[in-house]
Motif scaffolding. Structure first.
Motif, PDB file in Angstrom:
ATOM      1  N   VAL A  13       0.818  -1.219   0.000  1.00  0.00           N
ATOM      2  CA  VAL A  13       0.000   0.000   0.000  1.00  0.00           C
ATOM      3  C   VAL A  13       0.850   1.267   0.000  1.00  0.00           C
ATOM      4  O   VAL A  13       0.680   2.156  -0.825  1.00  0.00           O
ATOM      5  CB  VAL A  13      -1.006   0.052   1.182  1.00  0.00           C
ATOM      6  N   VAL A  14       1.769   1.368   0.964  1.00  0.00           N
ATOM      7  CA  VAL A  14       2.642   2.539   1.090  1.00  0.00           C
ATOM      8  C   VAL A  14       4.096   2.067   1.079  1.00  0.00           C
ATOM      9  O   VAL A  14       4.439   1.086   1.753  1.00  0.00           O
ATOM     10  CB  VAL A  14       2.356   3.305   2.406  1.00  0.00           C
ATOM     11  N   CYS A  15       4.950   2.753   0.334  1.00  0.00           N
ATOM     12  CA  CYS A  15       6.349   2.335   0.254  1.00  0.00           C
ATOM     13  C   CYS A  15       7.095   2.662   1.550  1.00  0.00           C
ATOM     14  O   CYS A  15       6.684   3.553   2.318  1.00  0.00           O
ATOM     15  CB  CYS A  15       7.048   2.999  -0.934  1.00  0.00           C
ATOM     16  N   ASN A  16       8.161   1.953   1.796  1.00  0.00           N
ATOM     17  CA  ASN A  16       8.934   2.149   3.029  1.00  0.00           C
ATOM     18  C   ASN A  16       9.517   3.548   3.118  1.00  0.00           C
ATOM     19  O   ASN A  16       9.660   4.100   4.216  1.00  0.00           O
ATOM     20  CB  ASN A  16      10.051   1.111   3.114  1.00  0.00           C
ATOM     21  N   LYS A  17       9.843   4.133   1.973  1.00  0.00           N
ATOM     22  CA  LYS A  17      10.406   5.491   1.979  1.00  0.00           C
ATOM     23  C   LYS A  17       9.382   6.499   2.485  1.00  0.00           C
ATOM     24  O   LYS A  17       9.713   7.383   3.290  1.00  0.00           O
ATOM     25  CB  LYS A  17      10.874   5.888   0.579  1.00  0.00           C
ATOM     26  N   CYS A  18       8.135   6.368   2.048  1.00  0.00           N
ATOM     27  CA  CYS A  18       7.090   7.286   2.520  1.00  0.00           C
ATOM     28  C   CYS A  18       6.831   7.102   4.012  1.00  0.00           C
ATOM     29  O   CYS A  18       6.604   8.074   4.732  1.00  0.00           O
ATOM     30  CB  CYS A  18       5.802   7.069   1.730  1.00  0.00           C
ATOM     31  N   ILE A  19       6.854   5.857   4.459  1.00  0.00           N
ATOM     32  CA  ILE A  19       6.652   5.593   5.889  1.00  0.00           C
ATOM     33  C   ILE A  19       7.758   6.253   6.707  1.00  0.00           C
ATOM     34  O   ILE A  19       7.493   6.912   7.720  1.00  0.00           O
ATOM     35  CB  ILE A  19       6.620   4.074   6.153  1.00  0.00           C
ATOM     36  N   LYS A  20       8.996   6.107   6.230  1.00  0.00           N
ATOM     37  CA  LYS A  20      10.138   6.668   6.955  1.00  0.00           C
ATOM     38  C   LYS A  20      10.167   8.188   6.867  1.00  0.00           C
ATOM     39  O   LYS A  20      10.330   8.879   7.880  1.00  0.00           O
ATOM     40  CB  LYS A  20      11.444   6.090   6.392  1.00  0.00           C
ATOM     41  N   ASP A  21      10.002   8.730   5.659  1.00  0.00           N
ATOM     42  CA  ASP A  21      10.100  10.184   5.468  1.00  0.00           C
ATOM     43  C   ASP A  21       9.005  10.946   6.200  1.00  0.00           C
ATOM     44  O   ASP A  21       9.212  12.082   6.646  1.00  0.00           O
ATOM     45  CB  ASP A  21      10.049  10.534   3.975  1.00  0.00           C
ATOM     46  N   ASN A  22       7.831  10.348   6.325  1.00  0.00           N
ATOM     47  CA  ASN A  22       6.707  11.006   6.996  1.00  0.00           C
ATOM     48  C   ASN A  22       6.611  10.637   8.474  1.00  0.00           C
ATOM     49  O   ASN A  22       5.678  11.079   9.145  1.00  0.00           O
ATOM     50  CB  ASN A  22       5.395  10.634   6.298  1.00  0.00           C
ATOM     51  N   HIS A  23       7.568   9.832   8.966  1.00  0.00           N
ATOM     52  CA  HIS A  23       7.514   9.353  10.357  1.00  0.00           C
ATOM     53  C   HIS A  23       6.111   8.815  10.669  1.00  0.00           C
ATOM     54  O   HIS A  23       5.544   9.068  11.728  1.00  0.00           O
ATOM     55  CB  HIS A  23       7.861  10.490  11.327  1.00  0.00           C
ATOM     56  N   LEU A  24       5.580   8.065   9.715  1.00  0.00           N
ATOM     57  CA  LEU A  24       4.168   7.714   9.719  1.00  0.00           C
ATOM     58  C   LEU A  24       3.750   6.870  10.907  1.00  0.00           C
ATOM     59  O   LEU A  24       2.685   7.072  11.489  1.00  0.00           O
ATOM     60  CB  LEU A  24       3.834   6.987   8.402  1.00  0.00           C
ATOM     61  N   PHE A  25       4.590   5.916  11.293  1.00  0.00           N
ATOM     62  CA  PHE A  25       4.212   4.994  12.357  1.00  0.00           C
ATOM     63  C   PHE A  25       5.023   5.227  13.632  1.00  0.00           C
ATOM     64  O   PHE A  25       5.268   4.306  14.410  1.00  0.00           O
ATOM     65  CB  PHE A  25       4.401   3.545  11.888  1.00  0.00           C
ATOM     66  N   ASP A  26       5.418   6.461  13.866  1.00  0.00           N
ATOM     67  CA  ASP A  26       6.252   6.779  15.027  1.00  0.00           C
ATOM     68  C   ASP A  26       5.472   7.230  16.246  1.00  0.00           C
ATOM     69  O   ASP A  26       6.059   7.558  17.270  1.00  0.00           O
ATOM     70  CB  ASP A  26       7.269   7.866  14.663  1.00  0.00           C
ATOM     71  N   ALA A  27       4.156   7.287  16.162  1.00  0.00           N
ATOM     72  CA  ALA A  27       3.376   7.829  17.274  1.00  0.00           C
ATOM     73  C   ALA A  27       3.247   6.873  18.438  1.00  0.00           C
ATOM     74  O   ALA A  27       2.660   7.217  19.448  1.00  0.00           O
ATOM     75  CB  ALA A  27       1.977   8.231  16.793  1.00  0.00           C
ATOM     76  N   PHE A  28       3.793   5.679  18.316  1.00  0.00           N
ATOM     77  CA  PHE A  28       3.695   4.741  19.433  1.00  0.00           C
ATOM     78  C   PHE A  28       4.426   5.267  20.662  1.00  0.00           C
ATOM     79  O   PHE A  28       4.290   4.741  21.751  1.00  0.00           O
ATOM     80  CB  PHE A  28       4.239   3.356  19.029  1.00  0.00           C
ATOM     81  N   GLN A  29       5.177   6.344  20.506  1.00  0.00           N
ATOM     82  CA  GLN A  29       5.771   7.015  21.662  1.00  0.00           C
ATOM     83  C   GLN A  29       4.682   7.511  22.616  1.00  0.00           C
ATOM     84  O   GLN A  29       4.941   7.795  23.786  1.00  0.00           O
ATOM     85  CB  GLN A  29       6.625   8.190  21.206  1.00  0.00           C
ATOM     86  N   LEU A  30       3.442   7.635  22.124  1.00  0.00           N
ATOM     87  CA  LEU A  30       2.338   8.022  22.998  1.00  0.00           C
ATOM     88  C   LEU A  30       2.133   7.008  24.117  1.00  0.00           C
ATOM     89  O   LEU A  30       1.441   7.268  25.078  1.00  0.00           O
ATOM     90  CB  LEU A  30       1.035   8.148  22.194  1.00  0.00           C
ATOM     91  N   GLN A  31       2.734   5.847  23.953  1.00  0.00           N
ATOM     92  CA  GLN A  31       2.590   4.791  24.951  1.00  0.00           C
ATOM     93  C   GLN A  31       3.295   5.149  26.261  1.00  0.00           C
ATOM     94  O   GLN A  31       3.000   4.572  27.297  1.00  0.00           O
ATOM     95  CB  GLN A  31       3.175   3.488  24.398  1.00  0.00           C
ATOM     96  N   VAL A  32       4.228   6.085  26.238  1.00  0.00           N
ATOM     97  CA  VAL A  32       4.988   6.395  27.446  1.00  0.00           C
ATOM     98  C   VAL A  32       4.060   6.889  28.552  1.00  0.00           C
ATOM     99  O   VAL A  32       2.954   7.341  28.303  1.00  0.00           O
ATOM    100  CB  VAL A  32       6.082   7.461  27.179  1.00  0.00           C
ATOM    101  N   THR A  33       4.550   6.813  29.789  1.00  0.00           N
ATOM    102  CA  THR A  33       3.733   7.172  30.938  1.00  0.00           C
ATOM    103  C   THR A  33       3.160   8.574  30.807  1.00  0.00           C
ATOM    104  O   THR A  33       3.828   9.502  30.374  1.00  0.00           O
ATOM    105  CB  THR A  33       4.588   7.093  32.224  1.00  0.00           C
ATOM    106  N   ASN A  34       1.892   8.710  31.162  1.00  0.00           N
ATOM    107  CA  ASN A  34       1.200  10.000  31.172  1.00  0.00           C
ATOM    108  C   ASN A  34       1.023  10.568  29.763  1.00  0.00           C
ATOM    109  O   ASN A  34       1.005  11.772  29.571  1.00  0.00           O
ATOM    110  CB  ASN A  34       1.936  11.016  32.055  1.00  0.00           C
ATOM    111  N   ASN A  35       0.886   9.712  28.772  1.00  0.00           N
ATOM    112  CA  ASN A  35       0.667  10.214  27.418  1.00  0.00           C
ATOM    113  C   ASN A  35      -0.761  10.756  27.285  1.00  0.00           C
ATOM    114  O   ASN A  35      -1.618  10.493  28.133  1.00  0.00           O
ATOM    115  CB  ASN A  35       0.972   9.130  26.376  1.00  0.00           C
ATOM    116  N   PRO A  36      -1.044  11.547  26.244  1.00  0.00           N
ATOM    117  CA  PRO A  36      -2.343  12.228  26.124  1.00  0.00           C
ATOM    118  C   PRO A  36      -3.544  11.289  26.107  1.00  0.00           C
ATOM    119  O   PRO A  36      -4.594  11.623  26.668  1.00  0.00           O
ATOM    120  CB  PRO A  36      -2.222  12.982  24.796  1.00  0.00           C
TER     121      PRO A  36
END
Length: 214
Positions: A13-36
């Motif tokens: 569906v989406v190429c790896n370059k687009c995923i990397k360049d757009n930081h598309l799947f990086d929001a899992f940082q929301l998992q850290v303590t006290n995330n929104p």
């Protein structure tokens, strides 16, 4: 889907370059303590909450969600589900899950759309992680108006009702609740009300996208 370039072997569906360049799947940082998302869930029976993508208008995250939700591009669910499964597998917070449960939509909406996008995502996660998918124990009773463009006040008035088929089925279980988009959290909070009388329930929330991390 995002850059119109040919996909390489192993891309979907989406190429790896687009995923990397757009930081598309990086929001899992929301998992850290006290995330929104977790702050929004305080007082509920949800013990962990996270998102795969930061949802932003006119950005790749919105294009993917809208493609899946409104334009019948079911293959996007496979992309998102695989990415979510990879994150879950590496997270101690999301260990020892007994069941995966997608947030249901009303039968009228599902009949019109032809599918529940959260269920498609959840099915891919369940397949990747070899965890049972449960879709027949929770349903949406109320057929509410779409909440996408409502204010928080209007969303709260637009009461959403869910119901469990068998509370004992979920007793002392850790369940992973899957949603496509988490905005104000109203739908999720209404959903977990259905679990409020279940003994020993432990609910983890994971959504494909949320604007709360912006």
């Amino acid at each position: 889907m995002l850059c119109n370039a040919p996909l390489e072997i192993g891309e979907h569906v989406v190429c790896n370059k687009c995923i990397k360049d757009n930081h598309l799947f990086d929001a899992f940082q929301l998992q850290v303590t006290n995330n929104p998302l977790e702050r929004r869930m305080l007082g509920s029976c949800i013990t962990a909450a996270s998102a795969l993508m930061i949802y932003q208008q006119d950005e790749p995250s919105q294009k993917l969600i809208h493609g899946l939700k409104y334009y019948g591009k079911k293959s996007i669910a496979e992309l998102l589900g695989k990415a979510m499964a990879e994150k879950i597998a590496l997270s101690p917070k999301y260990a020892n899950i007994d069941y995966i449960v997608p947030i249901p939509i009303h039968k009228n909406k599902q009949r019109k759309r032809g599918y529940n996008q959260s269920e498609l995502i959840a099915a891919e996660i369940a397949k990747e992680l070899n965890i049972p998918l449960v879709i027949d124990m929770l349903w949406r009773v109320s057929d509410n108006k779409a909440q996408a463009n409502m204010s928080l006040e209007d969303r709260q008035k637009n009461k959403i009702v869910f119901q469990l088929k068998d509370e004992k089925f979920f007793e002392n279980k850790r369940i992973l609740l899957i949603d496509d988009v988490f905005t104000t959290g109203t739908t999720v909070l209404c959903c977990v009300e259905a679990f409020s009388n279940v003994k020993g329930i432990n609910i983890l929330l994971y959504t494909a996208a949320s604007p709360l991390g912006k």
